[in-house]
Design a protein around this motif. Structure first.
Motif, short mmCIF file in Angstrom:
data_model
loop_
_atom_site.label_atom_id
_atom_site.label_comp_id
_atom_site.label_asym_id
_atom_site.label_seq_id
_atom_site.Cartn_x
_atom_site.Cartn_y
_atom_site.Cartn_z
N CYS A 188 11.77 14.17 15.78
CA CYS A 188 11.90 12.84 16.39
C CYS A 188 10.55 12.13 16.46
N TRP A 189 9.67 12.37 15.49
CA TRP A 189 8.40 11.65 15.39
C TRP A 189 8.42 10.79 14.13
N TYR A 190 7.90 9.58 14.27
CA TYR A 190 8.16 8.54 13.28
C TYR A 190 6.87 8.02 12.63
N THR A 191 7.02 6.93 11.87
CA THR A 191 5.91 6.34 11.13
C THR A 191 4.78 5.94 12.06
N ARG A 192 3.57 6.15 11.60
CA ARG A 192 2.38 5.82 12.40
C ARG A 192 2.21 4.31 12.57
N THR A 193 1.43 3.96 13.58
CA THR A 193 1.07 2.57 13.85
C THR A 193 -0.45 2.49 13.94
N GLU B 122 0.85 -1.19 0.00
CA GLU B 122 0.00 0.00 0.00
C GLU B 122 0.88 1.23 0.00
N GLU B 123 0.67 2.10 -0.98
CA GLU B 123 1.49 3.30 -1.08
C GLU B 123 1.07 4.36 -0.07
N SER B 124 -0.23 4.48 0.18
CA SER B 124 -0.71 5.47 1.14
C SER B 124 -0.71 4.87 2.55
N PHE B 125 -0.14 5.60 3.50
CA PHE B 125 -0.08 5.12 4.88
C PHE B 125 -1.12 5.79 5.76
N MET C 246 7.11 -0.82 15.76
CA MET C 246 7.16 -1.06 17.21
C MET C 246 6.97 -2.54 17.58
N THR C 247 6.95 -3.43 16.60
CA THR C 247 6.74 -4.85 16.87
C THR C 247 8.05 -5.61 16.75
N ALA C 248 8.33 -6.45 17.76
CA ALA C 248 9.58 -7.21 17.76
C ALA C 248 9.32 -8.64 18.19
N SER C 249 10.18 -9.54 17.74
CA SER C 249 10.14 -10.91 18.22
C SER C 249 10.82 -10.99 19.58
N TYR C 250 10.60 -12.09 20.27
CA TYR C 250 11.26 -12.31 21.56
C TYR C 250 12.77 -12.25 21.38
N GLU C 251 13.26 -12.88 20.32
CA GLU C 251 14.71 -12.92 20.09
C GLU C 251 15.27 -11.54 19.85
N SER D 230 4.06 10.22 14.27
CA SER D 230 3.84 11.52 13.65
C SER D 230 2.35 11.76 13.41
N TRP D 231 1.87 12.94 13.83
CA TRP D 231 0.47 13.31 13.53
C TRP D 231 0.38 14.16 12.27
N LYS D 232 1.55 14.44 11.67
CA LYS D 232 1.56 15.17 10.40
C LYS D 232 1.56 14.16 9.25
#
Length: 600
Positions: free
Chosen positions: A169-174, A75-78, A326-331, A161-163
């Motif tokens: 220091c604001w990043y990709t939305r989740t 998806e190109e639009s986030f 913001m998602t990570a595996s246990y490892e 980021s809300w923009k």
């Protein structure tokens, strides 16, 4: 019963995959993996009854949000504010209850099972569950989830980021499911939750258990072990209809050096704890847990861990990963925290996001103290206040039993309360968060507004990104002058809001450094001038850290930061969480300060 084909069979796999490692049962099923998925930009899904199933045509890999590469959504639009998920599972009827658990979903969630509405939840960072047994049918069942995330400044969004694009220091939305989803089958009579409170002062642990579903007397039994050796067992009978019960256990042992095996970063001792709910004829429920014997408090200008002066060497961890946000595996989480230890730090400040419960288990096991921080909203309003109050309570409940968690940070750098310096209403709100946290958890320290413009706080925390060690040292020479002033030349903010002043709290530099290093690209940044070589980075790190180490009334620090994150390149690890510098050299710089007495 549920289909257990995917259940973990060995202790090791249980530790790494079970989403709630401090409250473990055997009968559960992992729902992560491929789900059906659909954007709903026209907000027509509820009207068209997508919750009845069969309407979604795309796929997504859970628990990765569609904005991440690992979701496999092209998806190109986030910027889609409403998304739908659907998952099927098989079920054979029993008399047991079934719980559907979501560890974290951003932001507002509605859930249906077989077309029947089972519940909703608001908040993007904390766990929630639904009892879905009344909606189940024999054979194939369908879970449908609608999620709305406006990502507006009245939501607690942290570093999202809300923009329209990332900035500073604001990043990709989740948006959507970003921590594990799972099913758990339990007896109608079961232990719903527990609060485990270590009492170092009298070598006991207090248990507050919540039991559900019993109409006859039942017993809650708790059995304590250390390294496989039995320590003690205690139980209490619970009357019909009574849900909450208190239990106190003496955990002294002749084999412990001082009668109790204390938890600390140097000795992360954990007691195993087994709960049983039973009567004279039946075992209804059995839960595996653990706890650590440790206390945290202030005494004058000192912070005490287990009644000993504790100097904190923290690193800021924002919990972002290339390809999965913001998602990570246990490892991945475990390797990050092993590196934190290897570099000489004894704790982490988990910044502007609420960690996976397995992250806290790793901190407990490895011996890293943790500051838990509530993600910020960015507009002061009745809506944002209500949301912050509600979700911060859930944050405390999530962290309460983990010995590694010693401090809650409720606001950061006046985000969402930008006029706190002179606005009583905003000051009162931060104080309300502070008192709420103290009421829900009186065992931990609280920072109301980290970095500057403090109102009520247990620690005076200062953010100072000064890259010049000479002027930084000069600014902290006289404690009497700087505590009620503005020692940071980079923020120029007052330490205390108007009407508040220093009352003898311990002092910490809770953000400093932020040295940018790496291939320079357009839009990336860090703090101060950019060094050209790794040797220059280490030299600046050493000089700045020496200023803090050599200032006797500063009780610790937090370096910014663990990893590079998107446009921010001031990590000690790169975007792939690999070392940018020799960890041995970093440890030589960081770990020069010690706490307590060292036995050789």
């Amino acid at each position: 019963m549920i289909d257990t084909k995917e259940l973990p069979k060995e202790k090791e796999s249980q530790c790494t995959s079970y989403p709630r490692p401090q409250f473990r049962r055997d009968t559960w099923i992992d729902l992560n993996g491929t789900w059906l998925f659909q954007f709903d930009d026209e907000d027509k899904g509820e009207q068209e009854e997508w919750f009845k199933g069969g309407c979604l045509t795309e796929e997504i890999q859970v628990p990765y949000v569609y904005q991440s590469e690992k979701s496999e959504v092209e998806e190109e639009s986030f910027h889609h504010r409403i998304v739908w998920y659907e998952k099927n599972f098989e079920w054979e009827p029993t008399d047991n209850e079934m719980y559907l658990h979501f560890e974290a979903v951003d932001y507002s969630t509605k859930v249906w099972v077989n077309g029947q509405f089972v519940g909703d939840h608001e908040g993007g960072h904390t766990p929630f569950s639904f009892q879905i047994r009344p909606s189940l049918i024999e054979g194939e069942n369908t879970i449908t989830v609608r999620i709305q995330d406006d990502n507006d400044v009245e939501q607690p969004i942290g570093k999202q980021s809300w923009k329209s694009d990332n900035f500073l220091c604001w990043y990709t939305r989740t948006t959507g499911i970003w921590q594990p989803v799972w099913l758990e089958e339990v007896s109608p009579v079961h232990l719903e939750r527990v609060r485990i409170t270590p009492k170092v002062e009298d070598s006991t642990v207090e248990i507050q258990g919540h039991i559900k579903g019993h109409h006859m007397p039942v017993q809650l039994e708790a059995e304590v072990f250390f390294n496989g050796e039995w320590i003690t067992t205690a139980g209490v009978w619970v009357k019909p209809g009574k849900r909450t019960v208190d239990l106190k256990l003496d955990v002294q042992s002749d084999k412990a050096d001082f009668r109790v095996f204390y938890w600390s970063p140097d000795t992360p001792n954990l007691y195993d704890l087994q709960f049983k709910v039973k009567d004279r004829h039946h075992l209804y429920d059995q839960v595996q847990s653990y706890f650590g014997m440790r206390s945290i408090e202030t005494k004058g200008e000192d912070i005490l861990l287990n009644r000993e002066r504790f100097y904190q060497r923290l690193i800021l961890d924002q919990g972002y990963y290339a390809g999965s946000l913001m998602t990570a595996s246990y490892e991945q989480m475990e390797q990050d925290l092993i590196k934190v230890k290897e570099m000489g730090f004894n704790g982490v400040r988990r910044h502007q996001t609420i960690a996976d419960r397995r992250y806290m288990e790793i901190c407990d096991r490895l011996g890293l103290v943790m500051w838990a921080e509530m993600p910020s909203s960015f507009l002061f309003s009745t809506t944002s206040m209500t949301r912050m109050m509600d979700e911060s309570r859930e944050m405390i409940e999530k962290h309460y039993n983990h010995p590694s968690v010693i401090i809650y940070t409720l606001m950061n750098e006046s985000w969402g309360v930008n006029e706190i310096y002179h606005q009583p209403a905003q000051q009162n709100f931060v104080n309300a968060l502070y008192y709420q946290a103290k009421s829900y958890d009186p065992t931990r320290l609280i920072v109301g507004n980290d970095g500057w413009e403090h109102t009520l706080t247990d620690i005076l925390t200062i953010h100072d990104y000064n890259s010049d060690p000479v002027s930084m040292r000069a600014n902290y020479q006289s404690k009497d002058k700087f505590v009620d002033g503005s020692p940071s030349e980079t923020s120029c903010k007052q330490n205390y809001a108007r009407g508040y002043h220093y009352n003898g709290e311990p002092v910490m530099i809770s953000e400093y450094g932020g040295i940018a290093y790496g291939k320079s690209e357009e839009g990336d940044w860090g703090y101060g001038s950019r060094p050209e070589t790794s040797e220059e980075v280490l030299q600046r790190l050493e000089e700045l850290t020496k200023v803090i180490h050599s200032t006797p009334f500063i009780q610790g620090f937090c370096y910014t930061q663990l990893t590079d994150v998107e446009q921010e390149v001031n990590g000690l690890l790169d975007h792939n969480h690999e070392y940018k510098f020799d960890p041995v050299k970093i440890k030589e710089i960081i770990a020069r300060q010690s706490s307590g007495f060292v036995f050789e």
